[in-house]
Design a protein around this motif. Structure first.
Motif, mmCIF file in Angstrom:
data_model
loop_
_atom_site.group_PDB
_atom_site.id
_atom_site.type_symbol
_atom_site.label_atom_id
_atom_site.label_comp_id
_atom_site.label_asym_id
_atom_site.label_seq_id
_atom_site.Cartn_x
_atom_site.Cartn_y
_atom_site.Cartn_z
ATOM 1 N N GLY A 1 0.832 -1.206 0.000
ATOM 2 C CA GLY A 1 0.000 0.000 0.000
ATOM 3 C C GLY A 1 0.872 1.265 0.000
ATOM 4 O O GLY A 1 0.650 2.204 -0.773
ATOM 5 N N GLY A 2 1.897 1.274 0.875
ATOM 6 C CA GLY A 2 2.823 2.406 0.956
ATOM 7 C C GLY A 2 3.576 2.599 -0.351
ATOM 8 O O GLY A 2 3.747 3.743 -0.821
ATOM 9 N N VAL B 1 2.623 9.365 -6.171
ATOM 10 C CA VAL B 1 3.070 10.743 -5.884
ATOM 11 C C VAL B 1 4.261 11.083 -6.762
ATOM 12 O O VAL B 1 4.353 12.200 -7.320
ATOM 13 N N THR C 1 1.357 4.184 -3.065
ATOM 14 C CA THR C 1 1.135 5.607 -2.791
ATOM 15 C C THR C 1 2.368 6.428 -3.198
ATOM 16 O O THR C 1 2.263 7.452 -3.884
#
Lengths: 192, 124
Positions: B74-75, B82, B78
């Motif tokens: 998940g990290g 970005v 993300t």
């Protein structure tokens, strides 16, 4: 004790070594247990080749159960006696459909001297008398008086009480005595 | 002829004789049992190998576990999103501000004044 000396180890320790792939443990267990299993099967069946089949099958079951064996929970010989007796019972049930006269008499070409012949006649007579006993009586008598086990161990093997073992052996001995007393002279025994 | 007083003694005698003559297994029979044992033992080794996790070779599952599983994934997603957004959008306002901080006249002018004496060295 040397690291690879298996003679001092108990049966259950050897069985665990066997399950871990130790070849020496397999040899030690075979040397130690096969004579016991074969002798018991022979006494219960009275026929050598059938006894060998049963002994081989009992040992095969031991090899298969080895990975799941828990040390200290059961005695290997107790377990083996029980498995052997059950296999013999199965054989005897199958055999009942065959008439007694159809079973060939075992021949021993090597026994020639009169004394050897009479020794063999005595053992054959005992075997025939044992074969005529009910299965449970025969098993109890063989374990007590030929294998030389104590009543508590026999009770564990047969999964009955020690009192029941005493009762079975007593009745078995009475029946054997009665069957053999008629053949005293033939077997080389004189009256007092 | 054996003299015995009772039938019971005769039976005990026969038991003793039977006990002294156990059915000895033949070497061929012992070898058969041992062959069964060897075969069974080989089966244990195969079963262990089959149950063991694969020690070598590429596995997406192993890579996934090494990265930290679903929370770590998940990290990562993300951070990647970005990064892509920063790289593909025009951020002129941010660029101008960064240039002022890095190369602005006020900062460089101050440095020039502080070290102007270096220019006069070696002239005398």
């Amino acid at each position: 004790m040397a690291f690879d000396d298996t003679t001092e180890l108990g049966d259950d320790a050897l069985l665990i070594l066997f399950a871990n792939g130790d070849k020496q443990a397999a040899e030690a267990l075979t040397r130690r247990l096969v004579p016991v299993v074969l002798a018991h099967a022979f006494r219960l069946l009275g026929e050598r080749s059938e006894a060998e089949d049963v002994a081989q099958e009992a040992m095969m079951r031991l090899w298969k159960v080895a990975p799941d064996w828990r040390q200290g929970e059961a005695k290997v010989t107790t377990w083996l006696y029980r498995v052997t007796a059950n296999l013999c019972t199965d054989r005897l049930r199958k055999r009942r459909s065959v008439a007694l006269e159809d079973v060939p008499e075992p021949l021993d070409e090597t026994a020639s001297a009169p004394e050897q012949i009479q020794d063999k006649a005595r053992m054959d007579a005992l075997q025939v008398a044992l074969s005529e006993l009910p299965e449970r009586q025969r098993q109890a008598v063989v374990l007590r008086h030929i294998e030389g086990l104590q009543n508590p161990e026999i009770a564990e093997i047969m999964e009955i009480s020690t009192e029941a073992v005493e009762s079975l052996t007593a009745r078995g001995k009475r029946a054997l005595t009665q069957a053999l007393s008629q053949r005293r002279e033939e077997l080389g025994y004189s009256d007092a | 002829m054996r003299n015995h007083t009772t039938d019971e003694q005769m039976l005990e005698d026969l038991f003793a004789e039977a006990q002294s003559q156990p059915a000895e297994p033949s070497p061929a029979f012992m070898a058969r049992v041992l062959a069964d044992a060897d075969e069974e033992q080989a089966g244990f080794a195969t079963a262990e190998l089959a149950n063991a996790p694969a020690a070598t070779g590429f596995s997406l599952r192993a890579v996934f576990a090494t990265l930290g599983g679903w929370p770590a994934l998940g990290g990562l997603v993300t951070a990647t999103a970005v990064g892509i957004w920063l790289g593909t959008t025009s951020l002129t306002g941010v660029s101008d501000t960064a240039a002022t901080y890095l190369y602005g006249d006020s900062a460089l002018g101050g440095l020039n004044a502080d070290y102007a004496w270096l220019d006069t060295m070696g002239d005398a």
